[in-house]
Motif scaffolding. Structure first.
Motif, short mmCIF file in Angstrom:
data_model
loop_
_atom_site.label_atom_id
_atom_site.label_comp_id
_atom_site.label_asym_id
_atom_site.label_seq_id
_atom_site.Cartn_x
_atom_site.Cartn_y
_atom_site.Cartn_z
N LYS A 71 0.83 -1.20 0.00
CA LYS A 71 0.00 0.00 0.00
C LYS A 71 0.87 1.25 0.00
CE LYS A 71 -3.62 2.36 2.62
NZ LYS A 71 -4.50 2.32 3.82
N GLU A 125 1.15 4.13 -2.94
CA GLU A 125 0.96 5.56 -2.66
C GLU A 125 2.19 6.36 -3.06
OE1 GLU A 125 0.05 5.63 1.46
OE2 GLU A 125 -2.06 5.05 1.19
N HIS A 143 2.21 6.92 -6.77
CA HIS A 143 1.29 7.99 -7.16
C HIS A 143 1.91 9.34 -6.85
CE1 HIS A 143 -2.39 5.08 -6.76
NE2 HIS A 143 -1.72 4.93 -7.91
N ASP A 144 2.55 9.46 -5.68
CA ASP A 144 3.21 10.71 -5.32
C ASP A 144 4.32 11.04 -6.31
OD1 ASP A 144 1.56 11.00 -3.16
OD2 ASP A 144 3.01 10.25 -1.69
#
Length: 432
Positions: free
Chosen positions: A305, A309, A312-313
């Motif tokens: 997870k 994330e 995506h950042d």
């Protein structure tokens, strides 16, 4: 649980029985002619815990001198052999030496280890031992004998004979482990202990009635051995996920280069930054089935997870990956996890797995005493506590894990003792 190491030995030849004016032929000749005739006198034996860090008898690099030599105050005869247990990762060496610059009788068992990949450094050290045989233990350089066990006893057999120029005897690995463990359990005070947090070591008294038991030997891999008597044992199982697994994966995932560096990193880590805990799922303890909020539900369960994330950042931030944004801006408060957290998580994962398998084997074979040995443990508090907790948890407190202060030297000590006659010690701790 750590103690300081012994100072370097500086053998004196003033009382050397090999010197022309001081040699005692009857003692030495008896030793060499019948090497199995030397009885190691263990009366009054104790573990030496004082001293300063030392990298070996002769200084220099290579050997790591364990800080818990065993003092044998009443042993006076010459000892003409040294023992070595060569595993997949480490070579463990045991030898006897007289007390340096001392007017008292007796001597001590010395414990050293080398990385197996640097076996030539180990052999060089033995050559130095050979040249100092008279001062160290009262025998002659030409009389040195090597008793070897472990897989390296076969892998490096020709090399040892070529370099050392002495007799090399090979002993069965499993049998040496049992002989060594039996010796420590029955003969050495304050050797065997149980562990409970916080920092509570409870020593077990040396005893004669020790069978049956389960030995869990954790080296590069793990072997589990049911022992019913001095010569009655068989391997009941094991796992390939051992010390080598932890070492290999952490060398890929962190910047640590040695196993001790990895353990040091684990001391500083927070596995909750990497592992999914019961509290992450329930928000609290799961009391109905006895699980605390800190119980690991999934090792490395948070990583996917966080990685997603971070990706995506990175897309939004022009290519920065997990942790890079914090470093670039100087803000490290939101950094997800580091190598210390990875180290702690993986240490728990490997140790918990070993502990659960050990419990299952003890249940299957109806064994209540479980001894953990092997160089994976290294007196490391987190490792010991994890193994101890696993046994207590799965057995509902019905079984207990036992540990040793010389956990990595069972095979080497067993090989050393294989040169002794039947019924030698106070309690006849093994048979030849």
């Amino acid at each position: 649980m750590s103690t300081s190491e012994l100072p370097a030995l500086s053998p004196s030849t003033s009382n050397n029985p090999d010197t022309p004016n001081g040699r005692r032929p009857s003692v030495i000749d008896e030793t060499i002619a019948r090497p199995g005739a030397v009885r190691i006198n263990v009366k009054g034996a104790f573990i030496v815990d004082e001293g300063s860090p030392d990298d070996g008898v002769f200084g220099g690099h290579g050997p790591v001198h364990d800080n818990r030599d065993i003092r044998l105050p009443h042993h006076t005869k010459a000892v003409s052999h040294v023992a070595i247990d060569i595993g997949g990762s480490l070579a463990k060496l045991v030898y006897f030496s007289r007390e340096p610059n001392s007017k008292t009788l007796g001597g001590r068992l010395n414990f050293l280890k080398f990385e197996s990949d640097t076996i030539d450094e180990c052999l060089e050290f033995i050559l130095q031992l050979k040249s100092k045989q008279g001062a160290l233990n009262g025998s002659r350089p030409a009389d040195l004998c090597i008793v070897a066990t472990g897989g390296g006893a076969y892998k490096y057999y020709d090399r040892m004979k070529e370099v050392l120029g002495v007799e090399v005897l090979r002993e069965d690995e499993m049998e040496c482990l049992i002989v060594g463990l039996d010796f420590f359990i029955t003969e050495i005070p304050r050797e065997v202990f149980t562990y409970n947090e916080p920092d509570s070591m409870n020593f077990s008294e040396a005893k004669a009635d020790i069978y049956p038991y389960l030995l869990v030997n954790i080296g590069s891999g793990v072997s589990m051995i049911k022992v019913s008597g001095p010569k009655q044992y068989f391997r009941v199982g094991g796992t390939s996920l051992g010390g080598g697994t932890l070492w290999g994966l952490l060398s890929l995932l962190t910047g640590a280069r040695t196993f001790d560096e990895m353990l040091a990193m684990a001391e500083k880590g927070d596995n909750g930054a990497v592992d999914m805990l019961v509290g992450d799922i329930y928000g609290t303890d799961y009391n109905k089935i006895g699980l605390k909020s800190t119980t690991i539900a999934s090792s490395f369960g948070k990583v996917f997870k966080m990685k997603r994330e971070a990706e995506h950042d990175a897309e939004d931030g022009g290519g920065l990956v997990n942790g890079d944004r914090a470093e670039a801006t100087g803000d490290t408060t939101n950094r997800s996890f580091g190598p210390e957290d990875i180290s702690r998580s993986l240490l728990y994962a490997v140790s918990n797995n070993i502990g659960q398998i050990a419990y299952l084997q003890s249940e299957k074979h109806n064994l209540n005493h479980i001894y953990f040995g092997g160089s994976f443990i290294r007196g490391h508090r987190q490792t010991i506590n994890t193994l101890s907790y696993a046994i207590k948890f799965w057995s509902n407190g019905g079984k207990e894990a036992y540990f040793l202060r010389h956990e990595g030297y069972l095979g080497a000590v067993g090989a050393f003792l294989k040169r002794q006659p039947k019924g030698w010690g106070r309690r006849n701790s093994f048979e030849t």
